[in-house]
Design an enzyme around this catalytic site. Sequence first.
Site, PDB file in Angstrom:
ATOM      1  N   GLY A 123      52.774  42.965  32.701  1.00 49.76           N
ATOM      2  CA  GLY A 123      51.935  44.069  33.152  1.00 49.76           C
ATOM      3  C   GLY A 123      50.620  43.534  33.670  1.00 49.76           C
ATOM      4  O   GLY A 123      50.315  42.348  33.482  1.00 49.76           O
ATOM      5  N   LYS A 124      49.876  44.340  34.335  1.00 46.23           N
ATOM      6  CA  LYS A 124      48.533  43.936  34.771  1.00 46.23           C
ATOM      7  C   LYS A 124      47.764  45.180  35.160  1.00 46.23           C
ATOM      8  O   LYS A 124      48.354  46.206  35.499  1.00 46.23           O
ATOM      9  CB  LYS A 124      48.620  42.994  35.983  1.00 46.23           C
TER      10      LYS A 124
END
Length: 434
Positions: A123-124
């Site tokens: 994720g980011k």
Amino acid sequence: MTFRHESTSGVLQHTAKGAAPAINPFEEMANRFDQAARLLKLDPGLTKVLREPIKEIKVAIPVVMDDGRIELFIGYRVHHNIARGPAKGGIRFDPHVSLDEVRALASWMTWKCAVMNIPFGGGKGGVICDPLKLSRNELERITRRYTAELMDFFGPEKDVPAPDVGTDSQTMAWIMDTYSMHMRHTVTSVVTGKPVSIGGSAGRVEATGRGVMIAAREAGKAHGVPLKDARVAIQGFGNVGSISAKMFYMEGSKIIAVSDVNGAIQNKKGLDVPALLEYMAKKKTVVGFPGSIPLDADDLLTIDCDILVPAALENQITAENAKDIKAKIVVEGANGPTTHDADEILQKKGVIVIPDILANGGGVTVSYFEWVQDRMGFFWREKEVNERLEEMMVQSFGDVRDMAAAHKVSYRIAAYMVAIQRVAHDMQVRGLYA
Ligand code: NAD
């Protein structure tokens, strides 16, 4: 070269300056992914699934500024893949954050966690803002509102953020506090990279730089470049760059050039790194460090050295400057610093590139240790953290080296192959929910 911080614009220009860079980082990632997937003869359906982020959210973040104005910031959070565990990945505060950049960074996190063989997905997140132009109170308000907007995304079992460019342990403390206020109890394991006193891990601040040094040391052993007396140049002097400098220095390397957003400095005999770290803490820049001479920022990447560590942002080593790179080994402290075109040029020149998803995997590995410790409520000594990190970095380096040798491919493509194989395997074992 694509300079990402050239803007001297004020806070109010954050949305207007948020244009995507000319080289699309998601396409850069996808290009390498496609090559590796082809070599693995990955099922075409699974290839489609693994290429695409599974969830993307945009949030509008209204904030009352210190002068009483209401300002609106735009933020994102992307989950690329969660087959192996919760989405894991940093939050970036930068004027040039774009959805494509966040997508690329989220995908790299999936592959990095798989290369390091830790039970996380990718994720980011990011907020389009310039932290250098914001007060501490304004940053806190942005962070808390961003977190509140993402309450349904975040969670120790769902999505665990960490620091990235422009954010730090204080940002993580604000996220942890905001999340905990909404949950009505303290939830330390919702973020990593927190201050040690509130559930952070010993060794986390140094982890990425320590891992960069270990990756360089292993590459050096395999390719005849011992760290002792190696001449090292480092682009970027934030968390990753400065700690890498310290780690290389402790191994007896000579740090001959470093840079930050303000400029570059050099000393061919080697910079006094402990003094430079003190100077940096006071002056917030490496520029003007006594015992150094100025260097053109463009020349840092092409300086005559043994090991080059890009530790700033994406797309720094491009088709334009790759032919002039003199380093024997490039160790990617940053995410995505080398473009696909540059990779081909470097490979032809015989420059060894240790890719981001392996080289900077030390950070997320100790983030994993932090998450484990928070959930156990039992904290390890720094020595224990460092020993486990050492073991996992060496193991992952070996896995990638073996894959590279077996398929006669670069370390980058080998790292993608190791990662894709692991994620694809686990997705197949789980089966598709219909
Ligand atoms: P940071 O904000 O602490 O530091 C970034 C540094 O880069 C600063 O010194 C800044 O001045 C410099 N910089 C920015 N633009 C530059 C330019 N054009 N030329 C030279 N220097 C420039 O960020 P960080 O946490 O050190 O992250 C750096 C890179 O490492 C990013 O790509 C990030 O995604 C990656 N990374 C970070 C971690 C981590 O644990 N912090 C882990 C893995 C990967």
